[in-house]
Write a protein that holds these residues in place. Sequence first.
Motif, short mmCIF file in Angstrom:
data_model
loop_
_atom_site.label_atom_id
_atom_site.label_comp_id
_atom_site.label_asym_id
_atom_site.label_seq_id
_atom_site.Cartn_x
_atom_site.Cartn_y
_atom_site.Cartn_z
N CYS A 6 7.66 13.25 2.55
CA CYS A 6 8.77 12.47 2.02
C CYS A 6 9.84 13.45 1.55
CB CYS A 6 8.29 11.61 0.86
SG CYS A 6 9.60 10.76 -0.05
N ALA A 7 11.01 13.35 2.15
CA ALA A 7 12.12 14.23 1.78
C ALA A 7 13.06 13.48 0.85
CB ALA A 7 12.86 14.70 3.02
N ALA A 8 13.38 14.09 -0.27
CA ALA A 8 14.27 13.48 -1.26
C ALA A 8 15.67 14.07 -1.13
CB ALA A 8 13.74 13.71 -2.66
N SER A 9 16.67 13.27 -1.47
CA SER A 9 18.07 13.68 -1.30
C SER A 9 18.59 14.49 -2.47
CB SER A 9 18.95 12.43 -1.13
OG SER A 9 18.85 11.60 -2.27
N ARG A 10 17.77 14.68 -3.50
CA ARG A 10 18.20 15.43 -4.67
C ARG A 10 17.02 16.20 -5.24
NH1 ARG A 10 17.77 12.14 -10.13
NH2 ARG A 10 16.41 13.92 -10.51
N ASN A 11 17.30 17.02 -6.21
CA ASN A 11 16.26 17.79 -6.89
C ASN A 11 15.28 16.83 -7.54
OD1 ASN A 11 14.96 19.25 -9.18
ND2 ASN A 11 16.13 20.92 -8.31
N ILE A 12 13.98 17.05 -7.28
CA ILE A 12 12.96 16.14 -7.80
C ILE A 12 12.28 16.67 -9.06
CG2 ILE A 12 12.54 15.19 -5.51
CD1 ILE A 12 9.91 16.77 -5.45
N PHE A 13 12.70 17.81 -9.51
CA PHE A 13 12.02 18.46 -10.64
C PHE A 13 11.96 17.55 -11.86
CE2 PHE A 13 10.25 21.87 -12.94
CZ PHE A 13 10.83 21.88 -14.21
N THR A 14 13.01 16.78 -12.08
CA THR A 14 13.08 15.95 -13.28
C THR A 14 12.60 14.51 -13.07
OG1 THR A 14 15.37 15.37 -12.80
CG2 THR A 14 15.00 17.28 -14.21
N ILE A 15 12.15 14.22 -11.86
CA ILE A 15 11.69 12.85 -11.60
C ILE A 15 10.35 12.63 -12.28
CG2 ILE A 15 10.93 11.22 -9.84
CD1 ILE A 15 13.03 12.36 -7.98
N ASN A 16 10.24 11.57 -13.04
CA ASN A 16 9.07 11.30 -13.86
C ASN A 16 7.79 11.18 -13.05
OD1 ASN A 16 7.78 10.45 -16.43
ND2 ASN A 16 7.52 8.53 -15.32
N ALA A 17 7.85 10.42 -11.97
CA ALA A 17 6.65 10.21 -11.16
C ALA A 17 7.05 9.97 -9.71
CB ALA A 17 5.87 9.00 -11.67
N MET A 18 6.24 10.50 -8.82
CA MET A 18 6.43 10.26 -7.39
C MET A 18 5.08 9.96 -6.77
SD MET A 18 9.33 12.97 -6.10
CE MET A 18 9.59 12.02 -4.59
#
Length: 114
Positions: free
Chosen positions: A22-34
């Motif tokens: 799964c490729a994300a369009s932005r930095n995922i470092f701060t995403i709470n849960a994936m």
Amino acid sequence: QVHLVESGGGLVQPGGSLRLSCAASRNIFTINAMGWYRQAPGKERELVAIITRGRLTYADSVKGRFTISRDNAKNTLDLQMNSLEPEDTAVYYCNANLITNIYWGQGTQVTVSS
């Protein structure tokens, strides 16, 4: 906001392996849960695996067979699926929980059949 695009689905024989990404369009470092969810025909969408603040959680049905991993540098979320069974056949969706909003990818079909 984040846009998610899944890839890696396909047709595989029972006992085989696939790796979803799964490729994300932005930095995922701060995403709470994936996480990864799936939906089989006629069934509700269900959790497969999720990473929440570094903690990994798996559905009982995939424990020991699937591995979820997250690469903050590449902004990707992967799901390595081994020992696949016909019951794993479903559309697999990537999910990102930003607390204020939840985002989904378009899904990728996984079919396990001989």
